[in-house]
Design an enzyme around this catalytic site. Structure first.
Site, PDB file in Angstrom:
ATOM      1  N   GLY A   1      41.360  24.324  81.272  1.00 51.73           N
ATOM      2  CA  GLY A   1      41.726  24.948  80.077  1.00 51.73           C
ATOM      3  C   GLY A   1      43.250  24.956  79.967  1.00 51.73           C
TER       4      GLY A   1
ATOM      5  N   SER B   1      45.141  23.408  77.710  1.00 51.94           N
ATOM      6  CA  SER B   1      45.867  23.036  76.498  1.00 51.94           C
ATOM      7  C   SER B   1      46.673  24.014  75.843  1.00 51.94           C
ATOM      8  CB  SER B   1      44.739  22.471  75.624  1.00 51.94           C
ATOM      9  OG  SER B   1      44.009  23.657  75.292  1.00 51.94           O
TER      10      SER B   1
ATOM     11  N   ILE C   1      47.225  30.806  78.728  1.00 55.20           N
ATOM     12  CA  ILE C   1      47.684  30.859  80.163  1.00 55.20           C
ATOM     13  C   ILE C   1      47.319  29.831  80.941  1.00 55.20           C
ATOM     14  CG2 ILE C   1      46.661  32.268  82.140  1.00 55.20           C
ATOM     15  CD1 ILE C   1      45.434  34.490  80.296  1.00 55.20           C
TER      16      ILE C   1
ATOM     17  N   TYR D   1      31.127  37.971  74.956  1.00 55.61           N
ATOM     18  CA  TYR D   1      32.182  37.640  75.809  1.00 55.61           C
ATOM     19  C   TYR D   1      32.220  38.604  77.331  1.00 55.61           C
ATOM     20  CZ  TYR D   1      37.024  37.162  77.432  1.00 55.61           C
ATOM     21  OH  TYR D   1      38.162  37.041  78.171  1.00 55.61           O
TER      22      TYR D   1
END
Length: 289
Positions: A17, A19, A22, A158
């Site tokens: 992740g 892109s 963080i 989530y």
């Protein structure tokens, strides 16, 4: 301050992740700290920009496409690490996605998608790369959230996924430690951003469709947007620094909050045996005094 490894003993890390946010900041920070950094992302459109940013700092990134919901792609990436780098010293599970809405407002697909990316993606990556980390006696770091400890209104999907992540890794930690692999969970609070835009939220559309929940949702969106823009919100680079420090520390803790605010927020859950402290707090977020 983190200690930079010398060139001859450079270690290899893979981050998911990368892109934006963080993940991107962590990839750049670890490359600058001397790690051989494999920066993976689901959508490779940002790859060239990320490489260019690293190059400006005199660092180099191996940017690769990887979807953490694709088990075959994960297997190929583990093989790539083995063949190209001779193994892996650290894995940073960062890829994730937001899912804002009530249980009545979201589809079951939304819940399953949140679990697939935020939870099963972590499990799949851990399963595939743990054999490499056993060989290197490396470290497994996962970016969770304070939402993995404290359930939050309109974040049922989530928080459920992040709770699952924390339960999985807390259970894994002693098992992994028995084979000299460190397992660590990083828990940021709000990270400075345009909350509504970055979470893909159509606030007006959500409020129009909220029905009986409109007053509560309106109060939640107002409060949370302020929180993400407040002085308490951290920058992605702040979280990246915590990841670097965790990789370089001699004996880091299992659970690591990234700020004083995050520590105080998570502490609300400690000794809250009947849940009254947490629910009293979060009821205030939806306009209930």
């Amino acid at each position: 301050m983190s200690v930079q490894p010398s060139h001859h003993d450079a270690r290899t890390v893979l981050i998911t992740g990368t892109s934006t946010g963080i993940g991107r900041a962590t990839a750049l920070a670890l490359a600058a700290a001397g790690w051989r950094t494999i920066a993976t992302m689901r959508n490779p459109e940002q790859a060239e920009a990320l490489r260019a940013e690293a190059a400006k700092a005199g660092a180099e990134l191996d940017v690769r496409r990887l979807d953490v919901t694709d088990s075959e792609a994960i297997g190929r990436e583990a093989d790539y690490c083995r063949k190209t780098y001779g193994g892996l010293d650290a894995l940073v599970n960062n890829a994730g996605s937001a899912a804002v809405g009530s249980v009545e407002g979201l589809d079951m697909k939304d819940f399953r998608d949140a679990m697939e990316v935020n939870y099963f993606g972590v499990v799949a990556m851990t399963k595939a790369f743990l054999p490499l980390l056993r060989v290197s006696r490396g470290r497994l770091i996962t970016i969770s959230s304070v939402g993995g400890v404290v359930g939050q209104p309109f974040n049922e999907a989530y928080c459920a996924a992040k709770f699952a992540v924390e339960g999985f890794l807390e259970s894994l930690q002693p098992v992994a430690k028995s084979v000299d692999v460190g397992v660590h969970v990083i828990e940021p609070g709000a990270v400075a951003s345009e909350f509504v835009a970055n979470a893909g939220i159509d606030a007006a559309g959500m409020l129009a469709a909220a029905g009986s929940y409109r007053p509560a949702l309106s109060a939640y969106l107002e409060r949370t947007t302020r929180q993400f823009a407040s002085a308490n919100a951290q920058k992605p680079e702040d979280i990246a620094e915590v990841v670097v420090d965790t990789l370089h520390a001699a004996s880091p803790a299992f659970r690591i909050q990234t700020s004083t605010w995050a520590r105080e927020f998570v502490s609300t859950k400690i000794n809250d045996l009947d849940g009254s402290r947490v629910t009293s707090m979060t009821q205030g977020w939806v306009g209930m005094a």
